[in-house]
Design a protein around this motif. Structure first.
Motif, short mmCIF file in Angstrom:
data_model
loop_
_atom_site.label_atom_id
_atom_site.label_comp_id
_atom_site.label_asym_id
_atom_site.label_seq_id
_atom_site.Cartn_x
_atom_site.Cartn_y
_atom_site.Cartn_z
N VAL A 134 29.01 35.58 28.03
CA VAL A 134 29.94 34.80 28.84
C VAL A 134 31.21 35.60 29.11
CG1 VAL A 134 31.01 33.64 26.84
CG2 VAL A 134 31.07 32.54 29.10
N TYR A 135 31.75 35.40 30.30
CA TYR A 135 33.07 35.90 30.66
C TYR A 135 33.86 34.71 31.18
CZ TYR A 135 36.95 38.01 33.09
OH TYR A 135 38.22 38.33 33.50
N GLU A 136 35.10 34.59 30.75
CA GLU A 136 35.97 33.56 31.31
C GLU A 136 37.26 34.23 31.71
OE1 GLU A 136 38.95 32.00 30.57
OE2 GLU A 136 39.34 33.15 28.79
N GLY A 137 37.75 33.87 32.88
CA GLY A 137 39.02 34.44 33.32
C GLY A 137 39.00 34.89 34.75
N ALA A 138 40.02 35.65 35.08
CA ALA A 138 40.22 36.10 36.46
C ALA A 138 39.20 37.17 36.84
CB ALA A 138 41.63 36.64 36.64
N ILE A 139 38.87 37.19 38.11
CA ILE A 139 38.00 38.22 38.68
C ILE A 139 38.61 38.64 40.01
CG2 ILE A 139 35.90 37.37 37.57
CD1 ILE A 139 35.13 36.00 40.17
N THR A 140 38.15 39.78 40.53
CA THR A 140 38.61 40.20 41.85
C THR A 140 37.45 40.81 42.63
OG1 THR A 140 40.33 41.41 43.05
CG2 THR A 140 39.31 42.55 41.20
N LYS A 141 37.54 40.72 43.95
CA LYS A 141 36.53 41.32 44.81
C LYS A 141 37.10 42.39 45.70
CE LYS A 141 37.13 37.93 48.45
NZ LYS A 141 36.57 36.91 49.28
N GLU A 142 38.41 42.35 45.90
CA GLU A 142 39.03 43.21 46.89
C GLU A 142 39.13 44.68 46.49
OE1 GLU A 142 40.60 40.31 45.80
OE2 GLU A 142 40.00 39.11 47.52
N ASP A 143 39.43 44.96 45.24
CA ASP A 143 39.74 46.31 44.80
C ASP A 143 38.74 46.76 43.74
OD1 ASP A 143 40.83 48.67 43.87
OD2 ASP A 143 42.75 47.79 43.27
N LYS A 144 37.86 47.67 44.10
CA LYS A 144 36.82 48.12 43.18
C LYS A 144 37.38 48.93 42.00
CE LYS A 144 33.02 47.85 46.35
NZ LYS A 144 31.80 48.42 46.84
N ARG A 145 38.66 49.29 42.05
CA ARG A 145 39.29 49.98 40.92
C ARG A 145 40.05 49.01 40.02
NH1 ARG A 145 40.40 55.31 40.75
NH2 ARG A 145 42.57 54.93 40.23
N ASN A 146 40.14 47.76 40.41
CA ASN A 146 40.85 46.75 39.63
C ASN A 146 40.13 46.51 38.31
OD1 ASN A 146 41.40 43.81 38.75
ND2 ASN A 146 42.97 44.18 40.29
N LYS A 147 40.91 46.25 37.27
CA LYS A 147 40.33 46.00 35.93
C LYS A 147 39.42 44.78 35.92
CE LYS A 147 44.52 43.62 34.45
NZ LYS A 147 45.30 43.88 35.65
N ARG A 148 39.58 43.88 36.88
CA ARG A 148 38.77 42.66 36.91
C ARG A 148 37.71 42.67 38.01
NH1 ARG A 148 44.04 40.12 35.58
NH2 ARG A 148 43.90 39.59 33.38
N TYR A 149 37.30 43.85 38.41
CA TYR A 149 36.18 43.97 39.34
C TYR A 149 34.92 44.14 38.48
CZ TYR A 149 32.99 45.69 42.86
OH TYR A 149 31.91 45.84 43.67
N PHE A 150 34.07 43.11 38.47
CA PHE A 150 32.94 43.07 37.53
C PHE A 150 31.57 43.17 38.18
CE2 PHE A 150 36.28 40.51 35.36
CZ PHE A 150 36.55 41.42 34.36
N GLU A 151 31.50 43.18 39.48
CA GLU A 151 30.23 43.12 40.19
C GLU A 151 29.22 44.14 39.64
OE1 GLU A 151 29.23 43.32 44.85
OE2 GLU A 151 31.07 42.25 44.33
#
Length: 156
Positions: free
Chosen positions: A36-53
């Motif tokens: 499980v992961y809970e928390g913020a994610i991002t789609k815009e920036d592939k270098r962002n710490k929260r880009y998990f795809e």
């Protein structure tokens, strides 16, 4: 900054958020690993710490079920859910309910998209989810940031 000039204020879980019950592990019924992961994610920036795809897709292809809870853009969450049958968007829950729900998973993901641009930040941050996974009573999977590993190993 010299260690003598620093102060650490831990972000501990309120006693009111300690789960009142625990759920049966999903892995007990199907024999698969569920994380499980809970928390913020991002789609815009592939270098962002929260880009998990990429990370989640790699885990899913290995047969691991990745469940995630977030209040991020529903359209993107549904997109991630559609990438693989082993990626599951579970919605957004209150902190009390989330602690109970997370107890059904085998591991909490403290995996970030670690790269040169964000490694220093990650090495100096104490993510809330680390404490929330401990509160839910589940082990934590981490990599790339030694301070997280050291904290988990000394507190689990």
């Amino acid at each position: 900054i010299p260690i003598e000039k620093t102060i650490v204020i831990e972000n501990l879980i309120s006693e009111k958020l300690v789960p009142t019950e625990k759920k049966e592990k999903l892995s007990k019924t199907d024999g698969c690993i569920h994380v499980v992961y809970e928390g913020a994610i991002t789609k815009e920036d592939k270098r962002n710490k929260r880009y998990f795809e990429d990370i989640w897709l790699m885990l899913a292809k290995e047969g691991i079920h990745v469940h995630f809870y977030t209040n991020h853009d529903l359209k993107y969450c549904l997109y991630l859910d559609s990438l693989h049958e082993n990626i599951h968007y579970e919605g957004n829950l209150s902190s009390n309910q989330l602690a109970i729900e997370m107890s059904q998973y085998d591991l909490g993901l403290l995996l970030f998209n670690v790269n040169k641009a964000n490694k220093l930040y990650l090495e100096s941050a104490s993510p809330n989810k680390m404490y929330e996974y401990i509160n839910a009573g589940i082990p934590i999977a981490t990599y790339g940031i030694s301070i997280y590993r050291e904290f988990i190993e000394s507190n689990w």
